[in-house]
Design a protein around this motif. Structure first.
Motif, PDB file in Angstrom:
ATOM      1  N   PRO A  76      24.825  -9.421  57.338  1.00 25.76           N
ATOM      2  CA  PRO A  76      26.180  -9.683  57.852  1.00 25.76           C
ATOM      3  C   PRO A  76      26.235  -9.867  59.369  1.00 25.76           C
ATOM      4  O   PRO A  76      27.255 -10.279  59.903  1.00 25.76           O
ATOM      5  CB  PRO A  76      26.966  -8.425  57.447  1.00 25.76           C
ATOM      6  CG  PRO A  76      26.167  -7.779  56.389  1.00 25.76           C
ATOM      7  CD  PRO A  76      24.745  -8.117  56.659  1.00 25.76           C
ATOM      8  N   ARG A  77      25.136  -9.548  60.046  1.00 25.42           N
ATOM      9  CA  ARG A  77      25.120  -9.741  61.499  1.00 25.42           C
ATOM     10  C   ARG A  77      24.626 -11.132  61.864  1.00 25.42           C
ATOM     11  O   ARG A  77      24.476 -11.460  63.031  1.00 25.42           O
ATOM     12  CB  ARG A  77      24.220  -8.666  62.139  1.00 25.42           C
ATOM     13  CG  ARG A  77      24.740  -7.245  61.860  1.00 25.42           C
ATOM     14  CD  ARG A  77      23.741  -6.174  62.214  1.00 25.42           C
ATOM     15  NE  ARG A  77      23.569  -6.040  63.653  1.00 25.42           N
ATOM     16  CZ  ARG A  77      22.686  -5.206  64.223  1.00 25.42           C
ATOM     17  NH1 ARG A  77      21.923  -4.435  63.442  1.00 25.42           N
ATOM     18  NH2 ARG A  77      22.565  -5.142  65.518  1.00 25.42           N
ATOM     19  N   PRO A 105      32.109  -9.182  59.811  1.00 25.79           N
ATOM     20  CA  PRO A 105      32.925  -8.109  60.383  1.00 25.79           C
ATOM     21  C   PRO A 105      33.610  -8.484  61.699  1.00 25.79           C
ATOM     22  O   PRO A 105      34.652  -7.926  62.021  1.00 25.79           O
ATOM     23  CB  PRO A 105      31.921  -6.956  60.586  1.00 25.79           C
ATOM     24  CG  PRO A 105      30.566  -7.544  60.397  1.00 25.79           C
ATOM     25  CD  PRO A 105      30.715  -8.778  59.590  1.00 25.79           C
ATOM     26  N   ASN A 106      33.041  -9.444  62.455  1.00 27.01           N
ATOM     27  CA  ASN A 106      33.657  -9.798  63.740  1.00 27.01           C
ATOM     28  C   ASN A 106      34.553 -11.028  63.646  1.00 27.01           C
ATOM     29  O   ASN A 106      34.910 -11.613  64.665  1.00 27.01           O
ATOM     30  CB  ASN A 106      32.566 -10.088  64.785  1.00 27.01           C
ATOM     31  CG  ASN A 106      31.760  -8.856  65.102  1.00 27.01           C
ATOM     32  OD1 ASN A 106      32.291  -7.757  65.177  1.00 27.01           O
ATOM     33  ND2 ASN A 106      30.459  -9.029  65.250  1.00 27.01           N
ATOM     34  N   GLU A 149      26.329 -11.799  65.475  1.00 25.19           N
ATOM     35  CA  GLU A 149      25.439 -11.521  66.599  1.00 25.19           C
ATOM     36  C   GLU A 149      24.353 -12.571  66.746  1.00 25.19           C
ATOM     37  O   GLU A 149      23.881 -12.830  67.845  1.00 25.19           O
ATOM     38  CB  GLU A 149      24.809 -10.140  66.429  1.00 25.19           C
ATOM     39  CG  GLU A 149      25.800  -9.022  66.651  1.00 25.19           C
ATOM     40  CD  GLU A 149      25.256  -7.733  66.123  1.00 25.19           C
ATOM     41  OE1 GLU A 149      24.396  -7.135  66.791  1.00 25.19           O
ATOM     42  OE2 GLU A 149      25.662  -7.322  65.012  1.00 25.19           O
TER      43      GLU A 149
ATOM     44  N   SER B   5      29.211  -6.139  69.426  1.00 23.72           N
ATOM     45  CA  SER B   5      28.471  -4.970  68.958  1.00 23.72           C
ATOM     46  C   SER B   5      28.374  -5.064  67.452  1.00 23.72           C
ATOM     47  O   SER B   5      29.188  -5.710  66.811  1.00 23.72           O
ATOM     48  CB  SER B   5      29.218  -3.708  69.365  1.00 23.72           C
ATOM     49  OG  SER B   5      30.540  -3.797  68.892  1.00 23.72           O
ATOM     50  N   PRO B   6      27.356  -4.414  66.907  1.00 19.51           N
ATOM     51  CA  PRO B   6      27.244  -4.426  65.451  1.00 19.51           C
ATOM     52  C   PRO B   6      28.452  -3.749  64.835  1.00 19.51           C
ATOM     53  O   PRO B   6      28.525  -2.524  64.787  1.00 19.51           O
ATOM     54  CB  PRO B   6      25.948  -3.675  65.157  1.00 19.51           C
ATOM     55  CG  PRO B   6      25.554  -3.020  66.416  1.00 19.51           C
ATOM     56  CD  PRO B   6      26.260  -3.695  67.535  1.00 19.51           C
ATOM     57  N   ALA B   7      29.443  -4.514  64.431  1.00 18.06           N
ATOM     58  CA  ALA B   7      30.648  -3.952  63.851  1.00 18.06           C
ATOM     59  C   ALA B   7      30.303  -3.285  62.530  1.00 18.06           C
ATOM     60  O   ALA B   7      29.328  -3.648  61.880  1.00 18.06           O
ATOM     61  CB  ALA B   7      31.670  -5.055  63.617  1.00 18.06           C
ATOM     62  N   ALA B   8      31.128  -2.313  62.185  1.00 18.24           N
ATOM     63  CA  ALA B   8      30.894  -1.620  60.917  1.00 18.24           C
ATOM     64  C   ALA B   8      31.024  -2.619  59.783  1.00 18.24           C
ATOM     65  O   ALA B   8      32.030  -3.319  59.680  1.00 18.24           O
ATOM     66  CB  ALA B   8      31.913  -0.500  60.762  1.00 18.24           C
ATOM     67  N   THR B   9      30.005  -2.729  58.963  1.00 21.58           N
ATOM     68  CA  THR B   9      30.101  -3.640  57.831  1.00 21.58           C
ATOM     69  C   THR B   9      30.619  -2.869  56.628  1.00 21.58           C
ATOM     70  O   THR B   9      30.560  -1.640  56.591  1.00 21.58           O
ATOM     71  CB  THR B   9      28.736  -4.251  57.492  1.00 21.58           C
ATOM     72  OG1 THR B   9      27.813  -3.183  57.301  1.00 21.58           O
ATOM     73  CG2 THR B   9      28.254  -5.151  58.592  1.00 21.58           C
TER      74      THR B   9
END
Lengths: 301, 240
Positions: A76-77, A105-106, A149, B5-9
């Motif tokens: 997911p990153r 997520p972003n 990211e 930043s690595p957001a909470a997945t």
């Protein structure tokens, strides 16, 4: 510098064809990379192995220090929308964006809405009915708005007109400035992306033949402009990779870093130094790599 | 400037549920079209029943139209939605379980609708026309739950057949799919031959008839599980 991707001895075979040949490189955090190379050089294969969409025949890939395959902490990153991305049958662009908002997520819906307006993307038409350029726009919007990211863009400009391409480059830089992240942009419109990319990875016939900063690549050659005789006498004995002339004025791109003597010579002969086209340099390097291979093969015979 | 930043997945379970939401994001495919097909077939059946002067019970096998639709849904889940899920950074495992959960939800919905249809049919004596599309004595033998289970099992089998066949096609090509289908055909023929040799046809049919709708549905669901397990194994190494 911290690296977010580490690749060692990566090889991918399709039967007898070696698509990626024992490749190793690192991708640094928050840098914009240009992954350049000819069609079929292995760009898409490398990107799909990094995102675990495809499988390596041999070698090791680490993303954020972990193997990406089936790894829900790592995947997911990253965001990788293919150039020939498929979408569910009756999906419209808003369906694709809503889905992307679930998984990334972003995800930034505001950015997405703005890009839809910028690209004038029809929201009421099914994706399979969109034009090639509009299809590319869907992928570009997902790539930018997901704000992953590590974001891969696989020849994102196909079918986009010059205005839309510029919109993409502008938005990419704007959003990158506000939210720095790692971007890997595969392209063969090299001069168009030359001002965007900080590092160049050139892949040719499955091998990395160049892994440098864009500035270093540019420093490898010089374009001199001026009177034909003066240019020719300066270029004598040097490798000229590109030459253009307009009447008596000639511009020649010569390989090699300039020495102080060279600079003095240029000044006394009244020659100007102009920026080098990244595209011409890379084309030349790729041809040279190909020549090298033919020679090696010849020597082996 | 804010660094990403690595957001909470989402949690693993959350991501599987997100796959279900991805499949339902366009509710046309999994909800409205199956219901539309069912509705249209019912209307056609009623019109045909009205046209038939015969007063005895008239049956419509129209609900099988749905079966073909679910086969296509199964195929497209793999050929189109799987590559899309890969672009959404979904793992193959999440895709598999999420997609089966979606198929099961749709199958359950169809089971409920058909069973309600069966109730209406038996209450109205076949829509007042002695026409029967949802209710058959055999499937209702074990009551409404048994009838619902049979629809659920059949819907799951159809979806799985499409999903499974498409996966074999993608992994092993047209030749691979053909060989597998020929292999299954050969096994069936071999089974028929064995039954014939043993002169066991009467026993086999007797057994099938005595089996009843619930055990038979469970056998079908067993086949679904076996196919699903091989599907998972193939999907784990599938390239979009």
């Amino acid at each position: 510098m911290t690296s977010v991707i580490e690749v060692e001895n990566l090889t991918k075979r399709y039967g007898d064809v070696i698509a990626v040949d024992d490749v190793g490189f690192q991708i640094e955090k928050d840098v914009i990379y240009g992954l350049l190379g000819r069609n079929g050089a292995g760009k898409t294969t490398v990107m799909s192995i990094l995102t675990a969409q495809n499988f390596a025949s041999r070698g090791r890939v680490r993303v954020f220090g972990e193997a990406p395959y089936e790894n829900a902490r790592v995947l997911p990153r990253m965001c990788f929308v293919r150039e020939s991305q498929k979408y569910p049958d009756d999906a419209k662009a808003p369906h694709a964006f809503r889905t992307a908002s679930l998984f990334f997520p972003n995800w930034d819906q505001e950015l997405c809405d703005r890009l839809v307006a910028d690209f004038q993307l029809p929201m009421n038409r099914r994706i399979k009915k969109l034009s090639r350029g509009q299809l590319s726009a869907v992928g570009v919007i997902i790539g930018l708005a997901s704000r992953a990211e590590i974001t891969f863009f696989d020849e994102p400009y196909l079918g986009l007109d010059a205005v839309a391409r510029q919109v993409f480059y502008d938005r990419l830089i704007e959003d990158y400035a506000e939210h720095p992240r790692t971007i890997i942009l595969s392209s063969h419109l090299i001069d168009e992306v030359a001002n965007l990319i900080e590092r160049v990875l050139v892949i040719d016939q499955g091998r990395i033949i160049m892994d440098e900063t864009t500035d270093d690549v540019r420093g490898r050659a010089t374009t001199v402009v001026g009177d034909a005789t003066a240019v020719e006498s300066f270029a004598a004995g040097r490798e000229v990779i590109h030459r253009e002339s307009l009447g008596r004025v000639v511009s020649a791109t010569v390989l090699g870093t300039l020495t102080d003597d060279d600079r003095r010579l240029l000044a006394t002969s009244g020659l100007d130094v102009a920026p080098v086209s990244l595209q011409q340099l890379i084309v030349r390097m790729t041809q040279r790599a190909a020549d090298g291979r033919t020679q090696n093969e010849g020597a082996l015979r | 400037m804010t660094a990403i930043s690595p957001a909470a997945t989402a949690t693993p379970r959350g991501r599987i549920l997100n796959v279900v939401r991805m499949q339902y994001v366009n509710r046309m495919t999994f909800v409205w079209i199956p219901l539309l097909i069912l509705g249209a077939v019912l209307v056609f059946s009623v019109v045909i029943w009205v046209m038939i002067p015969y007063g005895g019970p008239k049956y419509s096998a129209g609900s099988q139209a749905l079966i073909w639709y679910l086969l296509a849904v199964g195929i497209q889940s793999l050929t189109l939605t799987f590559p899309f899920s890969q672009a959404m950074s979904v793992t193959r495992r999440e895709f598999f379980f999420g997609t089966y959960l979606t198929a099961a939800t749709t199958a359950a919905l169809l089971a409920v609708v058909t069973t309600v249809g069966g109730f209406i049919e038996s209450a109205t004596g076949g829509w007042g026309l002695n026409g029967w599309m949802f209710y058959t004595a055999w499937t209702w033998d074990s009551g409404p739950l048994g009838a619902a289970l049979s629809v659920f099992a059949l819907a799951m089998l159809t979806f799985t057949a499409g999903f499974w066949g498409a996966t074999i096609y993608k992994r092993f090509g047209g030749l691979g799919l053909t060989l597998v289908l020929v292999g299954i055909g050969a096994l069936l023929i071999a089974g028929l031959w064995v039954i014939g040799r043993l002169n066991a046809w009467v026993a086999v049919f007797g057994w099938l008839a005595s089996l009843g709708v619930v055990p038979l549905s469970l056998v079908v669901l067993g086949i679904v599980v076996v196919l699903g397990a091989t599907e998972f194994w193939m999907l784990r190494r599938l390239v979009p």
